[in-house]
Design a protein around this motif. Structure first.
Motif, PDB file in Angstrom:
ATOM      1  N   GLU A 545       0.855  -1.189   0.000  1.00  0.00           N
ATOM      2  CA  GLU A 545       0.000   0.000   0.000  1.00  0.00           C
ATOM      3  C   GLU A 545       0.887   1.234   0.000  1.00  0.00           C
ATOM      4  N   ARG A 546       0.298   2.368  -0.296  1.00  0.00           N
ATOM      5  CA  ARG A 546       1.056   3.618  -0.281  1.00  0.00           C
ATOM      6  C   ARG A 546       1.183   4.115   1.155  1.00  0.00           C
ATOM      7  N   HIS A 547       2.348   4.673   1.458  1.00  0.00           N
ATOM      8  CA  HIS A 547       2.566   5.257   2.775  1.00  0.00           C
ATOM      9  C   HIS A 547       1.994   6.670   2.815  1.00  0.00           C
ATOM     10  N   ASP A 548       1.824   7.208   4.022  1.00  0.00           N
ATOM     11  CA  ASP A 548       1.351   8.594   4.160  1.00  0.00           C
ATOM     12  C   ASP A 548       2.262   9.570   3.433  1.00  0.00           C
ATOM     13  N   SER A 549       3.559   9.245   3.404  1.00  0.00           N
ATOM     14  CA  SER A 549       4.555  10.159   2.845  1.00  0.00           C
ATOM     15  C   SER A 549       5.106   9.620   1.529  1.00  0.00           C
ATOM     16  N   ARG A 550       5.187  10.500   0.529  1.00  0.00           N
ATOM     17  CA  ARG A 550       5.778  10.098  -0.755  1.00  0.00           C
ATOM     18  C   ARG A 550       7.237   9.693  -0.585  1.00  0.00           C
ATOM     19  N   ARG A 551       7.906  10.312   0.383  1.00  0.00           N
ATOM     20  CA  ARG A 551       9.323   9.994   0.615  1.00  0.00           C
ATOM     21  C   ARG A 551       9.528   8.520   0.919  1.00  0.00           C
ATOM     22  N   ILE A 552       8.648   7.973   1.793  1.00  0.00           N
ATOM     23  CA  ILE A 552       8.817   6.586   2.201  1.00  0.00           C
ATOM     24  C   ILE A 552       8.612   5.655   1.011  1.00  0.00           C
ATOM     25  N   ASP A 553       7.651   5.985   0.142  1.00  0.00           N
ATOM     26  CA  ASP A 553       7.449   5.187  -1.074  1.00  0.00           C
ATOM     27  C   ASP A 553       8.675   5.286  -1.986  1.00  0.00           C
ATOM     28  N   ASN A 554       9.220   6.482  -2.103  1.00  0.00           N
ATOM     29  CA  ASN A 554      10.409   6.659  -2.946  1.00  0.00           C
ATOM     30  C   ASN A 554      11.611   5.913  -2.379  1.00  0.00           C
ATOM     31  N   GLN A 555      11.692   5.846  -1.048  1.00  0.00           N
ATOM     32  CA  GLN A 555      12.772   5.082  -0.419  1.00  0.00           C
ATOM     33  C   GLN A 555      12.654   3.604  -0.776  1.00  0.00           C
ATOM     34  N   LEU A 556      11.414   3.106  -0.759  1.00  0.00           N
ATOM     35  CA  LEU A 556      11.197   1.700  -1.103  1.00  0.00           C
ATOM     36  C   LEU A 556      11.585   1.450  -2.550  1.00  0.00           C
ATOM     37  N   ARG A 557      11.112   2.310  -3.461  1.00  0.00           N
ATOM     38  CA  ARG A 557      11.487   2.166  -4.874  1.00  0.00           C
ATOM     39  C   ARG A 557      13.000   2.202  -5.055  1.00  0.00           C
ATOM     40  N   GLY A 558      13.635   3.070  -4.288  1.00  0.00           N
ATOM     41  CA  GLY A 558      15.072   3.296  -4.440  1.00  0.00           C
ATOM     42  C   GLY A 558      15.943   2.113  -4.097  1.00  0.00           C
ATOM     43  N   ARG A 559      15.348   1.066  -3.505  1.00  0.00           N
ATOM     44  CA  ARG A 559      16.161  -0.121  -3.202  1.00  0.00           C
ATOM     45  C   ARG A 559      16.534  -0.877  -4.474  1.00  0.00           C
ATOM     46  N   ALA A 560      15.828  -0.603  -5.569  1.00  0.00           N
ATOM     47  CA  ALA A 560      16.142  -1.236  -6.856  1.00  0.00           C
ATOM     48  C   ALA A 560      16.699  -0.190  -7.810  1.00  0.00           C
ATOM     49  N   GLY A 561      17.511  -0.644  -8.778  1.00  0.00           N
ATOM     50  CA  GLY A 561      18.026   0.258  -9.808  1.00  0.00           C
ATOM     51  C   GLY A 561      19.253   1.033  -9.400  1.00  0.00           C
ATOM     52  N   ARG A 562      20.063   0.507  -8.471  1.00  0.00           N
ATOM     53  CA  ARG A 562      21.265   1.217  -8.033  1.00  0.00           C
ATOM     54  C   ARG A 562      22.367   1.117  -9.093  1.00  0.00           C
ATOM     55  N   ILE A 611      -3.568   9.736  -6.019  1.00  0.00           N
ATOM     56  CA  ILE A 611      -3.059   9.196  -4.750  1.00  0.00           C
ATOM     57  C   ILE A 611      -1.945  10.090  -4.217  1.00  0.00           C
ATOM     58  N   GLU A 612      -1.122  10.593  -5.119  1.00  0.00           N
ATOM     59  CA  GLU A 612      -0.047  11.490  -4.708  1.00  0.00           C
ATOM     60  C   GLU A 612      -0.599  12.765  -4.074  1.00  0.00           C
ATOM     61  N   ARG A 613      -1.739  13.236  -4.604  1.00  0.00           N
ATOM     62  CA  ARG A 613      -2.377  14.427  -4.017  1.00  0.00           C
ATOM     63  C   ARG A 613      -2.856  14.124  -2.596  1.00  0.00           C
ATOM     64  N   ALA A 614      -3.375  12.917  -2.391  1.00  0.00           N
ATOM     65  CA  ALA A 614      -3.804  12.514  -1.041  1.00  0.00           C
ATOM     66  C   ALA A 614      -2.607  12.476  -0.102  1.00  0.00           C
ATOM     67  N   GLN A 615      -1.475  11.981  -0.611  1.00  0.00           N
ATOM     68  CA  GLN A 615      -0.255  11.934   0.211  1.00  0.00           C
ATOM     69  C   GLN A 615       0.215  13.341   0.575  1.00  0.00           C
ATOM     70  N   LYS A 616       0.117  14.258  -0.391  1.00  0.00           N
ATOM     71  CA  LYS A 616       0.501  15.643  -0.099  1.00  0.00           C
ATOM     72  C   LYS A 616      -0.349  16.225   1.018  1.00  0.00           C
ATOM     73  N   SER A 617      -1.629  15.863   1.025  1.00  0.00           N
ATOM     74  CA  SER A 617      -2.526  16.330   2.080  1.00  0.00           C
ATOM     75  C   SER A 617      -2.066  15.837   3.442  1.00  0.00           C
ATOM     76  N   VAL A 618      -1.681  14.562   3.516  1.00  0.00           N
ATOM     77  CA  VAL A 618      -1.218  13.995   4.789  1.00  0.00           C
ATOM     78  C   VAL A 618       0.114  14.616   5.192  1.00  0.00           C
ATOM     79  N   GLU A 619       1.001  14.787   4.217  1.00  0.00           N
ATOM     80  CA  GLU A 619       2.297  15.401   4.517  1.00  0.00           C
ATOM     81  C   GLU A 619       2.114  16.800   5.099  1.00  0.00           C
ATOM     82  N   GLY A 620       1.126  17.532   4.558  1.00  0.00           N
ATOM     83  CA  GLY A 620       0.837  18.864   5.082  1.00  0.00           C
ATOM     84  C   GLY A 620       0.403  18.810   6.532  1.00  0.00           C
ATOM     85  N   ARG A 621      -0.404  17.814   6.878  1.00  0.00           N
ATOM     86  CA  ARG A 621      -0.855  17.647   8.264  1.00  0.00           C
ATOM     87  C   ARG A 621       0.332  17.331   9.176  1.00  0.00           C
TER      88      ARG A 621
END
Length: 880
Positions: A545-562, A611-621
């Protein structure tokens, strides 16, 4: 228009990166010169650079030479040559900014450049990591390079003694976690002897995984606390009462994380408790416990927000999925969770010292950080820390395949699809890393895989000890790894496997095995497996599932493609996921439901954007929550800095000189204030007499006129009497001064603790001001200012009065109680940051008999500490 300008001139980030290229080229031009140096000549460069800086040359002017020297040293010592992008990252870090570098770009090696350069000032450099493992690993790994170049390296670890910590801080470069650095700061400001302080100045810090430290953990302040008196039974009682209520008795807002009793709930509780008005002052404690019990049952979920381990409630970090032993929720919430889970309730603690991460790290003269994901939080870094964020290009092009999210109607359908995808990838041997947001979901996925006979490993808060070893092998052929959030940050996932860890693991199991032979065997095996994994498309990242923060999702993606490796990332979502359920746009959800076929997903780029817009809303909170914490702590921080400066003045100054100076200030104010009132035809002689008598034991004769000459008379008498009562003991001067300093510091620390208790209560009270159309923060600033002024007035009076009235021949009676209390605080100081955040007296320990060396003090006699109270009402309270 803006897009057109960017095409012509490039973005701000691109323009700044282009400015770095000439500097990197200049460093390249120096390489032949440094390659020609012998080892001894290269090492000698460190001393040469230090001399130039001492001579007044700016650090930045030495940067090209220092970077070139360290790169050459790295080649010789570690066989690693810094890439151009690592040079760029190093320049950004030296500027006091944040460098965003993708996973696998070598941030650890990048940091060696600015660390070496700034360590040449001999003022110390702190490298902050997210856990002890990384602190120890990096200090040993990169310490080889620094030591070869003539710099010393230290590491702050949990359970170290003060002497070990002090030695580590004296090094040119010190590694440690954000917790250890912060708690050492607090502990130093509770010390009673100057030679026991461990830290020196806050010169330059580089924070690894800066988003995790300065953003994710910033909502929770560092607190050292000691035990306070309190009844824990009320939490068990409150828990039982809440269980008797129905859903209609409370209003629960999961979105805003709020839970409160409504009128029906209050009425029902009053019936159960058999009281007329639950809001009467006499019921305030049980009401508070009831409110926390309601929150515990409705807003906190076991195995998501916390785990129960060995009979204790352990908080789970919502961003990393790591357990936080020793951390406790404040304001009775942790006790409510303990009552909910039926474990032993620990007593509520009293705050002895606290600071937020924001205010701690803002003390550094120069602060910088590095991470794979910072750009989405660039605004917060700028607003809170004044840190600019720069995205450093990758060394090799990124070719990872980031696919659109797949959204399902139900959680069951989502999990079935996820497991199908895992089985498909696993059937051909492609390694899979499954990222989850909670222990609960990781265990659900694990159960599905077990049912299908798919071999896998699970890494969540329950198994964090094996974190690095599990994550390091997630790239092996056929591996399936389930990890909570970003467990294992800082550990590279090497395709084909990590031969060193495999060899170490087998060597640990088989003591007779030869490590070098094992390493050679696994190196060959991993190289062969890597080729197969690359052919299969690299590591597959699957998110549950998507995390509240886009950063955490990007961290997960970043484990591949080094480093140019192939890879794939895909997130599986359902309309039942918390993010979509609470923050998804209603129009978006209706459109999704309309297009859904049972069991089949919706997959489109506009869904991912929604979904990214929803994440931005949570990040703002979340940003508002952190900002709110900081706004209140900014008020406290000004007071804390003033108090700590006063404390340092007492700690390093001459105790008696300080006493006489403050005594004079009190007498001058008292007399001058009286004379000013007298000019206005007001007479307050009685107040002057009372002040001189209570604080200075000076009886003002009735016929003695109050005039400026009285100041010298009182001070002279006080100094003579004070010096005489200590000097006749015949003790060495340093012993007497230690006694005086101890009493001074003890007295002001007691006042500070009381003040913090008042401030905690004030912060809770002002929250209600919002209902009266007043800004709570404004009220807090105003009232806290009054409280702090009152504190500063009390400090001088209490210190002077106590030392003036103390009777040295009986001092053991008063000092023994002070020292017992001090020992409790020292236990709390030692435990803070590791193990437990509490200090309790040991139970069932037989007390040793105490031999009295001084005359007994009667309960109704004046207390020897000089407070003016009866012994039974002062230090005799502990013995009642």
């Amino acid at each position: 228009m803006l897009k057109a300008l960017k095409k012509v001139f490039g973005s701000k980030n691109e323009r700044e990166i282009n400015k770095l290229k000439p500097v990197v080229e200049f460093i390249h031009s120096l390489e032949p010169e440094f390659q020609a140096l012998s080892d001894d000549q290269l090492k000698a460069k460190t001393g040469e650079f230090m001399e130039r800086i001492e001579g007044g040359e700016p650090v930045d002017s030495i940067l090209p030479e220092a970077f070139a020297a360290l790169r050459e040293a790295s080649v010789r010592v570690m066989g690693m040559r810094h890439y151009d992008v690592q040079m760029m990252g190093g320049i950004i870090l030296n500027r006091g900014s944040i460098a965003e570098m993708r996973t696998g770009e070598g941030k650890t090696l990048t940091a060696t450049l600015p660390v070496y350069l700034n360590a040449l000032t001999r003022r110390g450099v702190h490298v902050v990591t997210v856990n002890d493992y990384l602190a120890k690993r990096d200090s040993e790994w990169m310490g080889r390079l620094y030591n070869w170049m003539g710099l010393s390296t230290g590491c702050i670890l949990n359970q170290m003694s003060d002497d070990e910590r002090k030695a580590a801080y004296e090094c040119d470069i010190t590694y440690g976690t954000n917790n250890e650095f912060g708690f050492d700061y607090l502990r130093d400001n509770m010390k009673f002897q100057p030679d026991t302080l461990v830290q020196r100045e806050f010169h330059f810090a580089i924070v690894d995984e800066v988003d995790s430290v300065l953003i994710d953990e910033a909502r929770t302040p560092l607190i050292i606390s000691g035990p306070s008196e309190g009844n824990t039974q009320k939490y068990y009682d409150a828990n039982q009462l809440v269980l008797k209520l129905s859903p209609e008795h409370a209003d629960v807002d999961e979105k805003d994380h709020l839970a409160m009793f409504n009128e029906a709930g209050i009425k029902r509780l009053e019936e159960l408790l058999k009281v007329e008005n639950l809001y009467d002052i006499e019921h305030i404690q049980i009401l508070h416990a009831l409110e926390q019990a309601l929150r515990a049952h409705n807003l906190f979920t076991r195995d998501v927000d916390y785990v129960v381990k060995e009979g204790a409630v352990v908080i789970i970090d919502s961003h990393t999925g790591r357990p936080q032993p020793g951390r406790r929720y404040s304001d009775g919430l942790h006790q409510a969770l303990e009552a909910k889970e039926g474990v032993t309730i620990e007593k509520e603690n009293q705050t002895l010292a606290s600071v937020t991460y924001q205010n701690f790290f803002r003390m550094y003269e120069k602060l910088s950080g590095m991470t794979g994901t910072a750009e989405t939080e660039a605004t917060e870094f700028q607003k809170i820390y004044k840190l600019e964020t720069y995205v450093i290009p990758t060394n090799k092009p990124m070719i990872r395949d980031d696919r659109n999210d797949q959204v399902y109607g139900s959680n069951k359908a989502k999990l079935e699809a996820l497991v199908e995808q895992i089985q498909t990838e696993n059937a051909v041997g492609r390694p899979v890393l499954v990222g989850t947001v909670a222990i609960e979901s990781s265990e659900q996925v694990s159960q599905f895989l077990t049912q299908r006979g798919i071999k896998h490993v699970v890494l969540n808060a329950k198994f964090h000890a094996q974190e690095s070893e599990i994550v390091a092998q997630a790239g092996r052929l056929g591996a399936v790894t389930i990890a909570t959030n970003m467990a294992g940050r800082g550990t590279d996932i090497i395709l084909g496997g990590n031969p060193e860890m495999l060899a170490q693991s087998e060597a640990a199991r088989n003591k007779d095995a030869d490590y070098e032979e094992l390493l050679a065997k696994y190196t060959a095996q991993c190289e062969a497996d890597k080729k197969k994994v690359l052919e299969l498309g690299g590591l597959a990242i699957l998110g549950t599932e998507r995390h509240d923060s886009r950063r955490i999702d990007n961290q997960l993606r970043g484990r591949a493609g080094r480093q140019g490796d192939p890879g794939m990332s895909l997130f599986f979502l359902s309309l039942e996921d918390k993010l979509l359920r609470l923050f998804g746009n209603e129009r978006m959800k209706k459109m999704m439901k309309a297009q859904m076929t049972d069991g089949l997903p919706i997959e489109h780029s506009w869904i991912s954007k929604a979904i990214e817009r929803a994440q931005k809303s949570v990040e703002g909170r979340h940003f508002e929550a952190r900002k709110h914490t900081l706004e209140y702590d900014d008020v406290n921080n000004k007071q804390r800095n003033t108090f700590y400066a006063l404390r340092r003045q007492m700690l390093f100054g001459n105790a008696r000189e300080y006493l006489f100076k403050r005594a004079r200030a009190i007498v001058e104010f008292t007399v001058n204030d009286y004379l000013a009132l007298q000019k206005a035809n007001e007479d307050d002689r009685g107040r002057v007499e009372e002040t001189l008598k209570s604080i200075f034991a000076f009886e003002l004769p009735e016929d003695r006129k109050i005039e400026e000459s009285l100041i010298e008379e009182v001070i002279t008498r006080m100094q003579e009497d004070y010096s005489e009562k200590w000097d006749h003991l015949g003790l060495p001067e340093d012993v007497i001064e230690n006694h005086e300093r101890f009493i001074m510091l003890y007295m002001i620390d007691q006042q500070w603790k009381d003040h913090m208790r008042v401030m905690d209560s004030l912060e809770r009270a002002v929250k209600l001001q919002g209902y009266a159309q007043q800004d709570p923060l404004t009220v807090y600033k105003r009232d806290s200012f009054k409280e702090f002024n009152a504190l500063m007035d009390r400090l001088d009076e209490e210190v002077v009065k106590t030392l003036v009235h103390v009777r040295p021949q009986l001092q053991s009676e008063s000092l023994s109680q002070m020292k017992r209390e001090r020992e409790k605080e020292e236990k709390a100081m030692q435990m803070a940051g590791g193990g437990e955040d509490k200090a309790e007296e040991p139970q069932n320990v037989k007390a040793k008999p105490v031999r009295r060396t001084e005359p007994k003090v009667g309960r109704n006699e004046p207390c020897p500490c000089g407070s003016g109270k009866k012994y039974k009402k002062c230090h005799g309270l502990a013995k009642v």
